[in-house]
Design a protein around this motif. Structure first.
Motif, PDB file in Angstrom:
ATOM      1  N   ARG A 147      33.799  20.013   3.220  1.00 36.93           N
ATOM      2  CA  ARG A 147      32.624  19.251   2.759  1.00 36.93           C
ATOM      3  C   ARG A 147      32.937  18.533   1.448  1.00 36.93           C
ATOM      4  N   ASP A 148      33.657  19.208   0.551  1.00 40.60           N
ATOM      5  CA  ASP A 148      34.046  18.568  -0.708  1.00 40.60           C
ATOM      6  C   ASP A 148      34.998  17.409  -0.456  1.00 40.60           C
ATOM      7  N   LEU A 149      35.943  17.589   0.470  1.00 40.45           N
ATOM      8  CA  LEU A 149      36.887  16.520   0.762  1.00 40.45           C
ATOM      9  C   LEU A 149      36.175  15.317   1.376  1.00 40.45           C
ATOM     10  N   ILE A 150      35.219  15.549   2.257  1.00 41.97           N
ATOM     11  CA  ILE A 150      34.450  14.444   2.839  1.00 41.97           C
ATOM     12  C   ILE A 150      33.728  13.675   1.736  1.00 41.97           C
ATOM     13  N   ARG A 151      33.076  14.396   0.825  1.00 36.96           N
ATOM     14  CA  ARG A 151      32.397  13.734  -0.297  1.00 36.96           C
ATOM     15  C   ARG A 151      33.384  12.916  -1.120  1.00 36.96           C
ATOM     16  N   PHE A 152      34.553  13.483  -1.387  1.00 41.63           N
ATOM     17  CA  PHE A 152      35.558  12.780  -2.168  1.00 41.63           C
ATOM     18  C   PHE A 152      36.036  11.518  -1.455  1.00 41.63           C
ATOM     19  N   LEU A 153      36.368  11.619  -0.173  1.00 43.67           N
ATOM     20  CA  LEU A 153      36.901  10.469   0.560  1.00 43.67           C
ATOM     21  C   LEU A 153      35.889   9.336   0.679  1.00 43.67           C
ATOM     22  N   THR A 154      34.611   9.664   0.769  1.00 43.88           N
ATOM     23  CA  THR A 154      33.593   8.612   0.826  1.00 43.88           C
ATOM     24  C   THR A 154      33.359   8.003  -0.557  1.00 43.88           C
ATOM     25  N   GLU A 155      33.334   8.835  -1.593  1.00 43.67           N
ATOM     26  CA  GLU A 155      33.097   8.334  -2.947  1.00 43.67           C
ATOM     27  C   GLU A 155      34.313   7.602  -3.512  1.00 43.67           C
ATOM     28  N   ALA A 156      35.480   8.195  -3.395  1.00 42.63           N
ATOM     29  CA  ALA A 156      36.676   7.641  -4.032  1.00 42.63           C
ATOM     30  C   ALA A 156      37.246   6.442  -3.298  1.00 42.63           C
ATOM     31  N   PHE A 157      37.262   6.496  -1.963  1.00 42.07           N
ATOM     32  CA  PHE A 157      37.940   5.459  -1.193  1.00 42.07           C
ATOM     33  C   PHE A 157      37.007   4.544  -0.416  1.00 42.07           C
ATOM     34  N   GLY A 158      35.800   5.008  -0.103  1.00 43.95           N
ATOM     35  CA  GLY A 158      34.879   4.181   0.663  1.00 43.95           C
ATOM     36  C   GLY A 158      34.877   4.449   2.155  1.00 43.95           C
ATOM     37  N   PHE A 159      35.490   5.567   2.589  1.00 44.84           N
ATOM     38  CA  PHE A 159      35.335   5.940   3.988  1.00 44.84           C
ATOM     39  C   PHE A 159      33.851   6.155   4.262  1.00 44.84           C
ATOM     40  N   GLU A 160      33.451   5.989   5.510  1.00 47.56           N
ATOM     41  CA  GLU A 160      32.061   6.179   5.893  1.00 47.56           C
ATOM     42  C   GLU A 160      31.966   7.374   6.835  1.00 47.56           C
ATOM     43  N   GLU A 161      31.078   8.305   6.525  1.00 47.96           N
ATOM     44  CA  GLU A 161      30.885   9.490   7.351  1.00 47.96           C
ATOM     45  C   GLU A 161      30.223   9.070   8.664  1.00 47.96           C
ATOM     46  N   SER A 162      30.926   9.272   9.771  1.00 52.81           N
ATOM     47  CA  SER A 162      30.387   8.921  11.086  1.00 52.81           C
ATOM     48  C   SER A 162      29.699  10.110  11.733  1.00 52.81           C
TER      49      SER A 162
END
Length: 135
Positions: free
Chosen positions: A20-35
């Protein structure tokens, strides 16, 4: 930031100690979108994160089972992701806590690249090189 490209046919995958922390990081830091994210509480059985320019990654939490078919060790993943704004993305990633591995570089093949590590130690390379187009 969504697009109209076709569905990806190759999904890089990784495992995380704290998914869950990694998902938050990847969306915040890089702009990935949670599908999609499947799992209860902090557990993540399966998640898909889309990249705005096409493609995406799958991830899940570590599993403490001897017959884990995935068998991936957290922190050993690496990916190259195409971006049209490497300077802005590098600043965003570092501000969100990504650890720079190699700063912004202009390559001899015409790309502007950088490499950072996420909190789990995975290496993320971003650059403007879109790959060779087969004729």
């Amino acid at each position: 930031m969504s697009n109209n490209t076709s569905q990806p046919r190759v999904w890089p995958m990784l495992r995380a100690r704290n998914p869950r922390d990694l998902i938050r990081f990847l969306t915040e830091a890089f702009g990935f979108e949670e599908s999609v994210v499947y799992g209860d509480g902090e557990r993540v059985d399966h998640a898909e994160l889309s990249w705005p320019l096409g493609g995406g990654v799958m991830l899940g939490g570590t599993r403490d089972v001897a017959d884990d078919p995935c068998g991936l060790v957290p922190g050993t993943f690496g990916a190259y992701v195409v971006t049209d704004a490497p300077d802005e993305l590098f600043a965003r990633a570092v501000a969100a806590g990504a650890r720079p591995v190699r700063g912004l570089t202009d390559t001899d093949y015409g790309s502007r690249d950088f490499v950072v590590a996420d909190p789990e130690g995975n290496r993320w390379s971003f650059g403007t090189y879109g790959g060779h187009v087969a004729e």
